[in-house]
Design an enzyme around this catalytic site. Structure first.
Site, PDB file in Angstrom:
ATOM      1  CB  THR A 291       6.235   3.779  -5.509  1.00 23.67           C
ATOM      2  OG1 THR A 291       7.153   4.783  -5.938  1.00 23.67           O
ATOM      3  CG2 THR A 291       6.723   2.147  -6.038  1.00 23.67           C
ATOM      4  CG  ASP A 292       6.727   8.864  -8.226  1.00 22.54           C
ATOM      5  OD1 ASP A 292       7.413   7.957  -7.529  1.00 22.54           O
ATOM      6  OD2 ASP A 292       6.970   9.667  -7.909  1.00 22.54           O
ATOM      7  CD  GLU A 293      11.481   4.434  -6.993  1.00 24.29           C
ATOM      8  OE1 GLU A 293      12.157   3.701  -7.520  1.00 24.29           O
ATOM      9  OE2 GLU A 293      11.380   4.939  -6.314  1.00 24.29           O
TER      10      GLU A 293
ATOM     11  CE1 TYR B 297      10.172  -0.121  -2.893  1.00 30.17           C
ATOM     12  CE2 TYR B 297      10.919   1.492  -5.187  1.00 30.17           C
ATOM     13  CZ  TYR B 297       9.748   0.760  -3.643  1.00 30.17           C
ATOM     14  OH  TYR B 297       8.682   2.494  -3.126  1.00 30.17           O
TER      15      TYR B 297
ATOM     16  CE  LYS C 276       5.334  -0.707  -2.534  1.00 27.65           C
ATOM     17  NZ  LYS C 276       4.666  -0.988  -1.232  1.00 27.65           N
TER      18      LYS C 276
END
Length: 339
Positions: free
Chosen positions: A125-127, A153, A157
């Protein structure tokens, strides 16, 4: 080709299975999913009778079960979608995110090492990059952007991504990683922004918007994401990270107002609520690398994709209404309980 898809009963995983069986009808797809709260087996009903598809209810942290399935099926490729993914839930209960997203990924890679694999692909994810300031629209996440996770979260990741790359460097495992912007489209679990707003608006319920609603996300139609992963696992360079973005930046409040217009609902339904802890302000991905190396570009304009998404939720009310009511959790027992 035999492809393992973990987390395939979730939103992006299920859409990827549909895409691959359509685009590569000679491939065999084996889906592993624990069927936690966001895993919905009924989503996969259209392919359950397909001779090239197999479903197994497995927790990717269950080493014995995972290894047994690898021994039996000998997959060529594993695509790991399996993850706890809701930021709010990670803030309330981080432990399950660390277990599934980090240790589960390790179990899969250990199985890939033991049984051999042509490609292990980690869907990220870009997060993991943190956020960008709202007043710098010239800034974008690239593959060289340092990891700077904001929530349990995104930290889980980022950790998984680093372990994947470490297995490549240490053991020579053939891996790729993709980091994608916010997805939207059919079959998205109705706690996420777009389906939640659609469902609440249709029921004339309040539309909760965090803080000032000006947080910006880069939105990508889910099928464009599936096509990107297809390209990466076939043609992407081993050991590389690919950012997948839609160049569709919109604020949360703009999304909610657009949905109100599409459904002919009053904006008076919008209710501003206390902001999320550590809420990232802006995500924006530069997808130049995947475009220049693999020729990928998003094909779905946001104004078209959101109309199609709203139409899908209108035409498939039973799917999401059974989720809202909780009845979807009984589907697995109905299908397999007496077998």
């Amino acid at each position: 080709m035999n492809i393992f898809v973990t987390g395939g009963a979730g939103f992006i995983g299920a859409n990827f299975i549909f895409y691959m069986l359509r685009e590569h009808p000679d491939y065999r797809i084996v889906c592993l999913d624990k069927l936690t709260y966001a895993g919905n087996l009924s989503t996969l009903e259209p392919v359950m009778q397909n001779d090239h598809f197999r479903f197994e209810k497995i927790d990717i942290c269950d080493r014995e079960a995972v290894f047994q399935l690898f021994e039996e099926e000998k997959p060529d490729v594993t695509v790991n979608f399996a993850a706890e993914s809701h930021v709010d839930r990670s803030i309330e209960d981080p432990e399950v995110f660390l277990r599934t997203n980090i240790l589960g990924t390790q179990v899969l890679m250990d199985a890939c090492r033991k049984y051999g694999i042509k490609r292990f692909h980690q869907v990220s994810t870009d997060e993991v990059y943190g956020d960008l300031p709202l007043d710098r629209p010239d800034l974008f996440f690239t593959e060289q952007t340092p990891l700077h996770a904001s929530s349990p979260y995104s930290a889980s990741k980022a950790s998984a991504d680093m372990i994947v790359m470490a297995y490549h460097r240490t053991y020579g495992l053939p891996v790729t990683v993709s980091r994608c912007s916010n997805n939207y489209g059919p079959y998205q679990f109705p706690e996420k922004l777009i389906p939640l707003m659609i469902a609440n608006a249709l029921a004339d319920k309040p539309l909760p918007v965090y803080g000032d609603g000006l947080n910006v996300r880069d939105w990508l139609y889910v099928e464009d994401h599936c096509r990107a992963i297809d390209l990466i696992i076939h043609n992407g360079q081993v050991g590389e990270v690919y950012n997948v973005g839609g160049h569709n930046e919109m604020s949360n409040i703009s999304i909610v107002k657009l949905i109100c217009r599409e459904l002919d609902k009053p904006e008076s339904l919008i209710k501003y609520v206390t902001d999320r802890k550590g809420h990232d302000r802006r995500y924006a991905i530069d997808p130049q690398k995947i475009h220049s190396e693999l020729g990928w570009l998003p094909e779905t304009k946001f104004e078209d994709g959101i109309k199609e998404t709203v139409r899908w939720y209108l035409n498939n009310r039973q799917w999401w209404e059974t989720i809202v009511s909780g009845e979807y959790r009984n589907y697995y027992e109905k299908m397999y309980g007496n077998k």
